[in-house]
Design a protein around this motif. Structure first.
Motif, PDB file in Angstrom:
ATOM      1  N   ARG A   8       8.142  -2.638  -0.521  1.00  0.00           N
ATOM      2  CA  ARG A   8       9.141  -3.605  -0.989  1.00  0.00           C
ATOM      3  C   ARG A   8       9.931  -3.054  -2.180  1.00  0.00           C
ATOM      4  NH1 ARG A   8       4.772  -7.142   0.246  1.00  0.00           N
ATOM      5  NH2 ARG A   8       4.075  -7.144  -1.933  1.00  0.00           N
ATOM      6  N   VAL A   9       9.251  -2.263  -3.027  1.00  0.00           N
ATOM      7  CA  VAL A   9       9.942  -1.640  -4.160  1.00  0.00           C
ATOM      8  C   VAL A   9      11.026  -0.688  -3.664  1.00  0.00           C
ATOM      9  CG1 VAL A   9       9.648  -0.032  -6.090  1.00  0.00           C
ATOM     10  CG2 VAL A   9       8.026  -1.889  -5.771  1.00  0.00           C
ATOM     11  N   LYS A  10      10.703   0.111  -2.673  1.00  0.00           N
ATOM     12  CA  LYS A  10      11.678   1.061  -2.136  1.00  0.00           C
ATOM     13  C   LYS A  10      12.869   0.345  -1.501  1.00  0.00           C
ATOM     14  CE  LYS A  10       8.389   4.797  -1.237  1.00  0.00           C
ATOM     15  NZ  LYS A  10       7.768   5.658  -0.198  1.00  0.00           N
ATOM     16  N   GLU A  11      12.604  -0.719  -0.761  1.00  0.00           N
ATOM     17  CA  GLU A  11      13.704  -1.458  -0.137  1.00  0.00           C
ATOM     18  C   GLU A  11      14.614  -2.076  -1.194  1.00  0.00           C
ATOM     19  OE1 GLU A  11      11.892  -4.312   2.395  1.00  0.00           O
ATOM     20  OE2 GLU A  11      11.106  -2.831   3.823  1.00  0.00           O
ATOM     21  N   ALA A  12      14.011  -2.684  -2.206  1.00  0.00           N
ATOM     22  CA  ALA A  12      14.814  -3.301  -3.260  1.00  0.00           C
ATOM     23  C   ALA A  12      15.605  -2.247  -4.036  1.00  0.00           C
ATOM     24  CB  ALA A  12      13.909  -4.085  -4.216  1.00  0.00           C
ATOM     25  N   ALA A  13      14.977  -1.095  -4.271  1.00  0.00           N
ATOM     26  CA  ALA A  13      15.663  -0.034  -5.009  1.00  0.00           C
ATOM     27  C   ALA A  13      16.857   0.489  -4.226  1.00  0.00           C
ATOM     28  CB  ALA A  13      14.695   1.105  -5.306  1.00  0.00           C
ATOM     29  N   ALA A  14      16.723   0.620  -2.918  1.00  0.00           N
ATOM     30  CA  ALA A  14      17.842   1.106  -2.109  1.00  0.00           C
ATOM     31  C   ALA A  14      19.037   0.161  -2.191  1.00  0.00           C
ATOM     32  CB  ALA A  14      17.384   1.279  -0.660  1.00  0.00           C
ATOM     33  N   ALA A  68       2.095 -12.122  -7.003  1.00  0.00           N
ATOM     34  CA  ALA A  68       3.078 -11.879  -5.951  1.00  0.00           C
ATOM     35  C   ALA A  68       3.649 -13.188  -5.420  1.00  0.00           C
ATOM     36  CB  ALA A  68       2.438 -11.069  -4.824  1.00  0.00           C
ATOM     37  N   GLN A  69       2.821 -14.198  -5.299  1.00  0.00           N
ATOM     38  CA  GLN A  69       3.296 -15.491  -4.796  1.00  0.00           C
ATOM     39  C   GLN A  69       4.180 -16.198  -5.820  1.00  0.00           C
ATOM     40  OE1 GLN A  69      -0.368 -17.463  -3.810  1.00  0.00           O
ATOM     41  NE2 GLN A  69      -0.571 -16.434  -1.808  1.00  0.00           N
ATOM     42  N   ALA A  70       3.857 -16.045  -7.107  1.00  0.00           N
ATOM     43  CA  ALA A  70       4.637 -16.706  -8.150  1.00  0.00           C
ATOM     44  C   ALA A  70       5.916 -15.949  -8.505  1.00  0.00           C
ATOM     45  CB  ALA A  70       3.790 -16.877  -9.406  1.00  0.00           C
ATOM     46  N   ASN A  71       5.982 -14.651  -8.216  1.00  0.00           N
ATOM     47  CA  ASN A  71       7.146 -13.830  -8.558  1.00  0.00           C
ATOM     48  C   ASN A  71       7.598 -13.029  -7.338  1.00  0.00           C
ATOM     49  OD1 ASN A  71       7.061 -14.069 -11.763  1.00  0.00           O
ATOM     50  ND2 ASN A  71       4.960 -13.700 -11.040  1.00  0.00           N
ATOM     51  N   PRO A  72       8.159 -13.679  -6.343  1.00  0.00           N
ATOM     52  CA  PRO A  72       8.515 -12.976  -5.104  1.00  0.00           C
ATOM     53  C   PRO A  72       9.612 -11.928  -5.283  1.00  0.00           C
ATOM     54  CG  PRO A  72       9.388 -15.213  -5.111  1.00  0.00           C
ATOM     55  CD  PRO A  72       8.489 -15.110  -6.284  1.00  0.00           C
ATOM     56  N   LYS A  73      10.447 -12.044  -6.335  1.00  0.00           N
ATOM     57  CA  LYS A  73      11.543 -11.085  -6.527  1.00  0.00           C
ATOM     58  C   LYS A  73      11.149  -9.923  -7.439  1.00  0.00           C
ATOM     59  CE  LYS A  73      15.272 -14.443  -5.830  1.00  0.00           C
ATOM     60  NZ  LYS A  73      16.506 -15.046  -6.411  1.00  0.00           N
ATOM     61  N   ASP A  74      10.079 -10.066  -8.145  1.00  0.00           N
ATOM     62  CA  ASP A  74       9.640  -9.000  -9.054  1.00  0.00           C
ATOM     63  C   ASP A  74       8.768  -8.009  -8.287  1.00  0.00           C
ATOM     64  OD1 ASP A  74       8.964  -7.389 -11.127  1.00  0.00           O
ATOM     65  OD2 ASP A  74       7.906  -8.909 -12.300  1.00  0.00           O
TER      66      ASP A  74
END
Length: 474
Positions: free
Chosen positions: A221-227, A181-187
Motif C-alpha cells: 500500500r505504501v508503494k501504491e500511494a507513493a506512486a 490500520a483500521q483507525a488510520n486507513p490513509k496513513d
C-alpha cells in the motif's frame, strides 16, 4: 568334578574344556574361539600370533588323525577266524536292528570326514598366508558391545514462561497494529511502521508468519500511494517551473522531504531538485546576458528589473553573481608591453622592463604622465617601490590644478615588501583614494578640474608600475 565352560567371543557358542583338549576350540590371546569362528579370527591377528594359532590347529589336526588311525587299527586287529569264532545263532526276522553287527553302531566315518575337511581348510590357509610377501591390513576391531536401545524421550513440558511472555507480547503488538490500520486507513506509512514493530515482537513465536504477511500488504500500500503522490507532485512542480516561480518550486520541494519514506518518493525528490536547479541556471544565463547588454546601453531601468527578478527567485548565489556580472571590468591604460600610454616627454624617461614601467637611469627622475585625459571613474595603480624618499600619484592633473596623494620615506619604508595597490575614485568634484584598501588623505593643488591626466613618479629610488587601469563608475 565338572568341566570348565567358556564361550566363543564371536558366536557365543558354549565351549567345554574337553573341546579345547580335542582341538575343537582354541584360546586366542585372552579370549576363546570355536573351530568354526577361528578361521574368521585368523586374518585379524598379528603375524606372530597368526603363526602360533596355525601351529596349534595343525598340531590338533595331526593328533585327531593319529587317534582315528589307532582306533581303526584296534577295530581290525583280530583275524577273520577270530571274528567268526563265535557266531551267534539267530532266529526270527533278519532285518531286526538288534541283529546288526555292533561295529556298525560304532562307525567312525563322520569323524574321519570332519578331520579330512579340517586338514584341507588348514592347508588352504597355510597356502594363502605363504603366497603373499606382505601382511594384509588388519580389519577394524570387532565391536562386541551390545547396542542398548535409547531411553524413551521425556514428556513435553509445554511452553516455558519466557515463551508464553513473548507470545503474549506478539499478540498484543499485532492487535495494536491492526487497530492503528483500521483507525488510520490513509496513513500507509504509519501502518507499515506498526507492522514492522509487530514483526519484531513476533519473531520465534507462532505469530511470525501472520505478522510478516500483514507487513508485506502494508508495504504494498505504501508503494501504491507513493506512486500516485509522485505523479501529482511532479505535475505541480513542473507547472511552477514553467511560470519561472522558482522560489515556490523550491519551497514545495523542501516541504515534501518528510512526507514519505518510500524509496520511490526519495528518488523522485532528488530528480526534481536537479530539474529545478537546471531550470534556474538556464533562466539566469539568459537574464544575465540581457542585463549586461542593458548596462552597456545605459538602460538602468532594465538593469533594476533584472535584479528584482533574480531576487524574486530566492537563490542568493544568483543575486551576487548578477552584481558581479554588472560590475564594470577594469580597462587597462597601460598595455604591459609599450610606453604608448605615456606622453611624448615621459616616454624619454620611462621604459618597459618585464611587463612594468620603469624609470630610465638619468640625472633627473622625470614623472610619468599619461597622454589621455579622464573625467569621472576609478583609476588603479599597481606598483613596487624601493629606496625612495617620496612618491606621488596625481589625478585631474592639468593647467591650473591637480589632486595629489603624497608618501614620504618613513611611510614608504614601513610598507610591506611586494606589490601594492593605489586607487583614485572621482565622482564630479568629490575625489577619494585608498592604498591597499585603506583610505588616504589627498592634497588639492589649485582647483579640482573636471578632467585631467594621471601622473606618478619619485625623485629617487626604484619604482615599477605593473598596471594602470580605468573603470567607469556604476
Amino acid at each position: 568334578m565338572g568341566q570348565e565352560i567358556v564361550y566363543c567371543f564371536k558366536c557365543q557358542k558354549r565351549i567345554l574344556g574337553t573341546e579345547m583338549a580335542k582341538g575343537l576350540a582354541y584360546q586366542v590371546g585372552n579370549q576363546f574361539c570355536c573351530s568354526t569362528c577361528v578361521v574368521l579370527v585368523l586374518d585379524t591377528l598379528a603375524p606372530k600370533a597368526k603363526e602360533e594359532l596355525l601351529a596349534k590347529m595343525f598340531k590338533a589336526t595331526q593328533e585327531r588323525q593319529s587317534g582315528s588311525t589307532q582306533s581303526l587299527k584296534a577295530l581290525g586287529a583280530t583275524s577273520p577266524a577270530a571274528s567268526t569264532r563265535r557266531i551267534p545263532t539267530t532266529t526270527g526276522n533278519l532285518t531286526d536292528h538288534s541283529l546288526r553287527p555292533a561295529v556298525e553302531e560304532s562307525s567312525s566315518t563322520p569323524m574321519v570326514v570332519g578331520i579330512f575337511a579340517t586338514v584341507i581348510v588348514v592347508a588352504l590357509l597355510i597356502l594363502l598366508l605363504s603366497s603373499g610377501s606382505s601382511n594384509p591390513p588388519p580389519p577394524p576391531p570387532v565391536n562386541t558391545v551390545k547396542r542398548v536401545a535409547p531411553p524413551p524421550p521425556p514428556p513435553d513440558p509445554g511452553l516455558s514462561p519466557e515463551e508464553k511472555r513473548r507470545g503474549e507480547a506478539a499478540k498484543q503488538a499485532m492487535s495494536k497494529a491492526l487497530a492503528f490500520a483500521q483507525a488510520n486507513p490513509k496513513d500507509v506509512d504509519g501502518q507499515a511502521l506498526a507492522w514492522r514493530a509487530a514483526l519484531l515482537e513476533a519473531e520465534r513465536t507462532g505469530y511470525e508468519v501472520e505478522a510478516r504477511r500483514e507487513l508485506e500488504k502494508a508495504e504494498g500500500r505504501v508503494k501504491e500511494a507513493a506512486a500516485k503522490q509522485v505523479m501529482d507532485f511532479e505535475r505541480q512542480l513542473r507547472d511552477l517551473l514553467g511560470k519561472k516561480d522558482f522560489k515556490a518550486a523550491q519551497d514545495l520541494l523542501d516541504q515534501a522531504r518528510g512526507k514519505s519514506s518510500a524509496p520511490e518518493w526519495t528518488s523522485m525528490l532528488g530528480r526534481l531538485q536537479l530539474a529545478t536547479q537546471d531550470a534556474v541556471a538556464r533562466s539566469f544565463a539568459e537574464l544575465k546576458e540581457k542585463a549586461v547588454a542593458s548596462r552597456d546601453r545605459g538602460a538602468k531601468a532594465e538593469i533594476d528589473a533584472a535584479k528584482a527578478e533574480v531576487a524574486r527567485w530566492g537563490f542568493p548565489q544568483y543575486i551576487s553573481e548578477l552584481e558581479t556580472a554588472l560590475t564594470e571590468a577594469w580597462r587597462p591604460i597601460f598595455d604591459g608591453k609599450t610606453t604608448k600610454c605615456l606622453s611624448i616627454d615621459s616616454q624619454k624617461a620611462w621604459q618597459v622592463v618585464d611587463g612594468a614601467l620603469c624609470i630610465i637611469e638619468a640625472k633627473f627622475h622625470d614623472a610619468g604622465q599619461v597622454r589621455e585625459e579622464f573625467g569621472d571613474g576609478e583609476f588603479r595603480f599597481r606598483f613596487v617601490i624601493q629606496g625612495a624618499s617620496q612618491l606621488a600619484f596625481s589625478v585631474r592633473q592639468g593647467g591650473g590644478g591637480a589632486v595629489r596623494a603624497m608618501f614620504y620615506r618613513p611611510e614608504l619604508d614601513a610598507l610591506a615588501p611586494g606589490e601594492h595597490e593605489f586607487v583614485f575614485t572621482c565622482r564630479g568634484s568629490e575625489i577619494s583614494a585608498t592604498l591597499d584598501g585603506k583610505g588616504r588623505a589627498l592634497v588639492i593643488n589649485g582647483k579640482v578640474l573636471p578632467r585631467g591626466r594621471l601622473q606618478f613618479g619619485t625623485p629617487d629610488g626604484v619604482i615599477r608600475v605593473s598596471a594602470m587601469d580605468y573603470r567607469p563608475l556604476r
